[in-house]
Design a protein around this motif. Structure first.
Motif, mmCIF file in Angstrom:
data_model
loop_
_atom_site.group_PDB
_atom_site.id
_atom_site.type_symbol
_atom_site.label_atom_id
_atom_site.label_comp_id
_atom_site.label_asym_id
_atom_site.label_seq_id
_atom_site.Cartn_x
_atom_site.Cartn_y
_atom_site.Cartn_z
ATOM 1 N N TYR A 228 -13.108 43.943 66.604
ATOM 2 C CA TYR A 228 -12.599 44.890 67.729
ATOM 3 C C TYR A 228 -13.619 46.013 67.707
ATOM 4 N N ARG A 294 -5.962 45.750 69.441
ATOM 5 C CA ARG A 294 -6.838 46.036 68.305
ATOM 6 C C ARG A 294 -6.561 45.889 67.121
ATOM 7 N N ALA A 297 -7.130 42.783 64.784
ATOM 8 C CA ALA A 297 -8.665 42.229 64.413
ATOM 9 C C ALA A 297 -8.531 42.367 62.929
#
Ligand SMILES: Nc1ncnc2c1ncn2[C@@H]1O[C@H](COP(=O)(O)OP(=O)(O)OP(=O)(O)O)[C@@H](O)[C@H]1O
Ligand SMILES: CC(C)(CO)[C@@H](O)C(=O)NCCC(=O)O
Length: 316
Positions: A228, A294, A297
């Motif tokens: 990310y 996010r 990731a």
């Protein structure tokens, strides 16, 4: 900046830029002048320091991880006594509009190709899986481009599952930023690369994040390693606006460009329009549908001013 730092610390190892840069270890700066020219061709603003400090350690990490997966594959084959199809290692790159996903993806592609263990590295973007413009209009989604409901998720999941199954030839639709639409008559052919990089806003999304029920399974079920690219929203908006200003003399100046009428705008007018597109589409999409993914990731690359990565977070 992270809502729940304790959970974050439990999940990730954090490296400041210099600590990360040291992890390049034995990877020599194997880039010749012509390699460097290629990288500059990808994005002339990227600095050599960024390549050596951030991307070479990342390339080393990914080489080790891909190698481990290849070894595991060999063990499995030996155990099962069969020769399986070649299955690409799949790396995904997520993040906001204008964070630099495609630049990051293309630099990684160029660096990963240099390893003899995985010379064939292909890159696709999920932009191609946006519904064609006519379909977006029909569904009333013209102001929702990039939102989960603007993608043909069924087609995307079919695509990635064929790749994962090791099919010898798989096609991906192509998106044109000039016509703002899917290209009608050309597709990208993917022929069993060693590594496939898939880049897009939505590669970490599952149905749970959104108000729209996306059918299972998700892209992330097929991805081996996810990245990310992260930055604070004010910077993202600034990068979006400055790219929009640059497009006036580039992409928008093409008479076939969907935004050709923007090419005549002066700086102030163009800044206002870009800021408005950010505030009404890309900003809300970031906050509602992208940023919440996010912390799934495997690796988070955090950028600050001038696109400089200042921190790398790696899943323990
Ligand atoms: N490392 C970098 N150094 C300097 N400029 C960069 C860097 N990465 C990206 N940029 C600039 O930031 C802008 C956005 O980059 P890019 O097009 O790669 O983003 P993206 O996340 O793929 O965007 P989109 O989702 O809209 O396709 C571009 O103007 C690009 O030139
Ligand atoms: C194609 C996407 C969705 C993602 O790259 C994005 O660039 C986009 O077009 N967003 C819609 C609003 C805009 O024109 O920026």
């Amino acid at each position: 900046m992270h809502a729940n730092n304790q959970i974050h610390n439990a999940l990730y190892l954090a490296f400041a830029r210099q600590q990360w840069a040291e992890l390049r270890k034995s990877v020599p700066l194997t880039l010749s002048e012509s390699d460097l020219d290629d990288l500059r061709g990808i994005n002339e603003s990227i600095s050599l320091d960024e390549v050596t400090d951030i991307y070479l350690p990342l390339s080393r990490l990914l080489n080790l991880i891909v190698g481990a997966k290849q070894q595991r594959g060999l063990v499995l084959n030996q155990f099962l006594g069969r020769v399986p199809p070649k299955r690409p290692y799949i790396i995904s790159i997520a993040g906001s509009v204008a964070v630099g996903k495609s630049t990051t993806a293309r630099i990684l592609q160029a660096l990963l190709r240099q390893w003899p263990e995985h010379p064939k590295v292909d890159l696709v973007t999920t932009d191609g899986f946006l519904y064609p413009l006519s379909e977006l209009k029909r569904r009333g989604l013209l102001q929702r481009k990039g939102f989960p409901e603007s993608y043909d998720m069924k087609l995307l999941v079919e695509f990635i599952s064929k790749i994962k199954a090791g099919e010898s030839l798989v096609h991906a639709p192509i998106y044109s930023h000039i016509s703002y639409d899917r290209v009608a008559d050309t597709q990208q052919a993917i022929e069993q690369p060693d590594i496939l990089i898939i880049e897009g806003l939505n590669v970490l999304q599952t149905g749970q994040d959104t108000h729209v029920a996306i059918q299972q399974p998700f892209v992330s079920d097929f991805v081996d390693f996810s990245i990310y690219v992260d930055a604070e929203e004010p910077l993202l908006k600034e990068w979006y606006i400055s790219r929009f200003l640059k497009f006036r003399t580039g992409a928008f100046s093409d008479p076939n460009s969907y935004f050709h009428h923007y090419s005549e705008l002066n700086d102030d007018e163009a800044t206002k329009i870009a800021a408005n597109i950010w505030d009404s589409i890309n900003g809300p999409n970031l906050n509602l549908n992208i940023q919440p993914t996010r912390d799934r990731a495997h690796l988070i690359l955090r950028k600050g001013t001038d696109h400089m990565m200042h921190q790398v977070l790696m899943r323990k």
